[in-house]
Design an enzyme around this catalytic site. Sequence first.
Site, PDB file in Angstrom:
ATOM      1  N   LYS A 175      -8.775  20.140  26.488  1.00 32.28           N
ATOM      2  CA  LYS A 175      -9.077  20.491  28.314  1.00 32.28           C
ATOM      3  C   LYS A 175      -8.104  19.881  29.488  1.00 32.28           C
ATOM      4  CE  LYS A 175     -11.735  17.432  29.687  1.00 32.28           C
ATOM      5  NZ  LYS A 175     -11.283  16.411  30.771  1.00 32.28           N
ATOM      6  N   ASP A 193     -18.952  16.677  28.417  1.00 31.16           N
ATOM      7  CA  ASP A 193     -17.413  17.172  28.506  1.00 31.16           C
ATOM      8  C   ASP A 193     -17.940  17.957  26.621  1.00 31.16           C
ATOM      9  OD1 ASP A 193     -16.193  16.868  30.244  1.00 31.16           O
ATOM     10  OD2 ASP A 193     -14.884  15.353  29.276  1.00 31.16           O
TER      11      ASP A 193
END
Length: 289
Positions: free
Chosen positions: A10, A136
């Site tokens: 990401k 995350d």
Amino acid sequence: MRVLEKAPAKINLSLDVLHKRSDGYHEVNMVMTTIDLADRIELKLLDENKIRIISHNRFVPDDDRNLAYQAAQLLKDRFGIQKGVAITISKCIPVAAGLAGGSSDAAATLRGLNKLWNLDLSLDDLAKLGAEIGSDVSFCVYGGTAVATGRGEKIELIDPPPHCWVVLAKPDIGVSTAEIYRHLKINDIEHPDVSGMVKAIKDQNYQEICAKLGNVLESVTMKMYPEVALIKEQMKRFGADAVLMSGSGPTVYGLVQHESRLHRVYNGLRGFCDQVYAVRMLGDRIALD
Ligand SMILES: C[C@](O)(CO)[C@H](O)COP(=O)(O)OP(=O)(O)OC[C@H]1O[C@@H](n2ccc(N)nc2=O)[C@H](O)[C@@H]1O
Ligand SMILES: Nc1ncnc2c1ncn2[C@@H]1O[C@H](COP(=O)(O)OP(=O)(O)OP(=O)(O)O)[C@@H](O)[C@H]1O
């Protein structure tokens, strides 16, 4: 039987910190999106009731410190599973880079074991479990593009940004996320326009997305590691449309709309940095097939 899962990295398009919480974590407001740089996870049933990690990367732990191991252990404990698994991690995402490599491996392990062990859990169930492993992980369970709040585990999926290229350069240092948050001075923060970023994505306005990139952790990491600022300068000089550090760093990424310019940015950076990647923004969420 074996299951293969892709574990994409990401980047944070916008990262704001609102305050420090009583549990020690920071309340965040961020926009994240997945990119086409991914680890590969292979899951194979084992005869013995054990979790085995196989990785040929010397920076990746092969024991219970590995986030993929923790994901498997969590499922075993929560659902009383008496089966073993061999988890092979083919690492492509640089380690301790601000790209959520370990978190994405954990998320891919949750998705893959859901199939291998026939658990029949939804992505929402898996994301909730993921939050127990790291902030995350929930986002990485869904992939795509999202606004993340809370300590990062509250996910609202949004449309993907328009297609563009992402050039990433990782200086030869590893950064501790905890250390960067520890050095953040809450009262000195210049808050990025997170809702402006969400609107720019909704409008598919590439120029506006470039204008709204912002990360409050960037100046903290740059102060500790001046090479991050140097790479950012170089990336701008070689013609990236907009440049930002991802997460707690040290990876710096540049957005590039036109392929003709991509090669100049990529080749220019290669002169400064060993680890340089040119990939596409993914942005679409992962399906549970
Ligand atoms: C920097 C980001 O990657 C941006 O996406 C995330 O905020 C960090 O996510 P992560 O690496 O999954 O973080 P975790 O493994 O949950 O936490 C590592 C450490 O970072 C700090 N931490 C993390 C997330 C958060 N919202 N506030 C924090 O203060 C805490 O000291 C924590 O002990
Ligand atoms: N599967 C894994 N892959 C890589 N590192 C892992 C893994 N599991 C545990 N780790 C440990 O986690 C540390 C951080 O690695 P990781 O690549 O996840 O950081 P990161 O990209 O900065 O994460 P984030 O962006 O979520 O803060 C590593 O130093 C490593 O010791």
